[in-house]
Design a protein around this motif. Sequence first.
Motif, short mmCIF file in Angstrom:
data_model
loop_
_atom_site.label_atom_id
_atom_site.label_comp_id
_atom_site.label_asym_id
_atom_site.label_seq_id
_atom_site.Cartn_x
_atom_site.Cartn_y
_atom_site.Cartn_z
N VAL A 205 -6.56 -1.67 -6.85
CA VAL A 205 -5.40 -0.93 -6.36
C VAL A 205 -5.21 -1.23 -4.88
CG1 VAL A 205 -4.39 1.33 -5.99
CG2 VAL A 205 -5.70 0.89 -8.08
N LEU A 206 -4.08 -1.84 -4.54
CA LEU A 206 -3.78 -2.20 -3.16
C LEU A 206 -2.73 -1.29 -2.54
CD1 LEU A 206 -3.73 -6.11 -3.34
CD2 LEU A 206 -5.63 -4.60 -2.74
N VAL A 207 -1.91 -0.66 -3.38
CA VAL A 207 -0.88 0.26 -2.88
C VAL A 207 -0.92 1.51 -3.74
CG1 VAL A 207 1.57 0.65 -2.46
CG2 VAL A 207 0.60 -1.62 -2.08
N ASN A 219 7.52 0.35 1.96
CA ASN A 219 6.91 -0.98 1.99
C ASN A 219 5.51 -0.90 2.57
OD1 ASN A 219 8.47 -0.62 4.65
ND2 ASN A 219 7.12 -2.36 5.09
N ASP A 220 4.71 -1.92 2.28
CA ASP A 220 3.36 -2.03 2.79
C ASP A 220 3.00 -3.51 2.80
OD1 ASP A 220 0.89 -1.42 3.76
OD2 ASP A 220 0.21 -0.29 2.01
N THR A 221 2.00 -3.89 3.57
CA THR A 221 1.50 -5.26 3.60
C THR A 221 0.04 -5.24 3.18
OG1 THR A 221 3.01 -5.88 5.38
CG2 THR A 221 1.13 -7.32 4.99
N VAL A 222 -0.30 -6.07 2.19
CA VAL A 222 -1.66 -6.12 1.65
C VAL A 222 -2.17 -7.55 1.75
CG1 VAL A 222 -1.18 -4.21 0.08
CG2 VAL A 222 -0.86 -6.56 -0.71
N LEU A 223 -3.47 -7.72 1.53
CA LEU A 223 -4.09 -9.05 1.52
C LEU A 223 -4.52 -9.40 0.11
CD1 LEU A 223 -6.33 -9.05 4.74
CD2 LEU A 223 -4.18 -10.27 4.38
N VAL A 224 -4.09 -10.57 -0.36
CA VAL A 224 -4.48 -11.08 -1.67
C VAL A 224 -5.13 -12.44 -1.44
CG1 VAL A 224 -3.73 -11.74 -3.97
CG2 VAL A 224 -2.58 -9.87 -2.78
N ASP A 225 -6.45 -12.52 -1.63
CA ASP A 225 -7.21 -13.74 -1.32
C ASP A 225 -6.91 -14.23 0.09
OD1 ASP A 225 -8.38 -13.68 -3.78
OD2 ASP A 225 -7.11 -15.22 -4.67
N SER A 226 -6.93 -13.30 1.03
CA SER A 226 -6.71 -13.57 2.46
C SER A 226 -5.27 -13.95 2.79
CB SER A 226 -7.66 -14.68 2.96
OG SER A 226 -9.01 -14.31 2.79
N GLN A 230 3.80 -8.90 1.54
CA GLN A 230 4.58 -7.70 1.75
C GLN A 230 5.01 -7.14 0.39
OE1 GLN A 230 7.59 -8.08 5.09
NE2 GLN A 230 7.00 -10.23 4.88
N VAL A 231 4.85 -5.85 0.22
CA VAL A 231 5.22 -5.18 -1.02
C VAL A 231 6.28 -4.13 -0.70
CG1 VAL A 231 4.40 -3.83 -2.99
CG2 VAL A 231 2.87 -5.52 -1.89
N PHE A 232 7.42 -4.22 -1.40
CA PHE A 232 8.52 -3.26 -1.22
C PHE A 232 8.74 -2.55 -2.56
CE2 PHE A 232 9.07 -6.77 1.64
CZ PHE A 232 9.57 -6.24 2.83
N TRP A 233 9.12 -1.29 -2.51
CA TRP A 233 9.42 -0.56 -3.74
C TRP A 233 10.66 0.32 -3.53
CZ3 TRP A 233 5.17 0.49 -0.70
CH2 TRP A 233 5.13 1.75 -0.08
N ASP A 234 11.39 0.47 -4.61
CA ASP A 234 12.55 1.36 -4.65
C ASP A 234 12.58 1.97 -6.04
OD1 ASP A 234 14.99 2.62 -4.80
OD2 ASP A 234 16.12 1.00 -3.86
N SER A 264 11.27 -0.37 7.71
CA SER A 264 11.63 -1.69 7.18
C SER A 264 11.63 -1.68 5.67
CB SER A 264 10.65 -2.75 7.68
OG SER A 264 9.33 -2.41 7.31
N SER A 265 11.85 -0.50 5.07
CA SER A 265 11.86 -0.39 3.62
C SER A 265 13.05 -1.15 3.05
CB SER A 265 11.92 1.07 3.19
OG SER A 265 13.09 1.68 3.65
N PHE A 266 12.91 -1.53 1.78
CA PHE A 266 13.91 -2.38 1.12
C PHE A 266 14.71 -1.55 0.14
CE2 PHE A 266 15.06 -5.08 -2.50
CZ PHE A 266 15.87 -5.99 -1.86
#
Length: 286
Positions: A205-207, A219-226, A230-234, A264-266
């Motif tokens: 779980v990243l978000v 929105n949030d920014t996560v790391l996937v294999d370094s 950016q992840v946005f949701w609506d 900076s949400s989408f």
Amino acid sequence: MQESIPIPACFTGDKSSDDPSGLKSGQSAVMSVYQAMIAGLSRYVTIIWCKNLMAHCLWILIDTGGNEQQYTCKVDLKPWHFWNKKGFKYFEVAGNKIEVFWDLRTAKFSGGPEPHGEFYVAITCDNEVVLLLGELKKEAYRKTGSRPSLVDALLLSKKENVFGKRCFVTKAKFDDRGKEHDIVIESSISVAKDPEIWISVDGIVLVHVKTLCWKFRGNDTVLVDSVPVQVFWDVHDWIFSPGSGHALFVFQPGSPPENTGSDSSFSSSSGSIQGYCLILYAWKME
């Protein structure tokens, strides 16, 4: 004669021109847009996989680069016609012969319309493979008798239309050399007074978003294999228009730009995302 492509309304952004009833009846679709060098010009190639209870189709659309009509090719992947899962078609784009080869006889599917292994779809022009999908690359080059293009095709965007009750699943790559990741979105909107969503990549779980009634866009920014993603949701329609709309999730590799401000949400209507991204339209089934 060119055939019209039944692009789902959520992909076009024009709800007035398309009846979304096909979506509500369970049509899943994946649309990927590539940029490829074809006949000396850089052209957009759109690949659409569609599947419902009655049909499973592959559409290939090549932009002419001007005001002329786009060229399309349709492949019906009917489960009761095994022979149609391997074949060849050709057509012309601006006077140039375009050939399409495919072999989906051993293709692996994970419930959606797009295969994830043991297949190939190859588009050739002037004895070059200008776009190649799938892992069976040696078989594709041998069958087409063509060489690899000097310019690799570039994936610009991918849009996917999925259905579920509480869980929505897809796969995605976030860089050219990386592996394909499993993405799972879960929600408690139907069963909880204070709804939440969880976004996982490869089981982690990243978000985790709580109090969605207040944070239905974000929105949030996560790391996937370094790799920063950016992840946005609506999920506005999930919360305030249940049963009549979809949630929107966007996954965009790369760090957010500096000085974006405090919000900076989408929004699904803002069109503020630029560069390669995965856009997921999630439709809740009651």
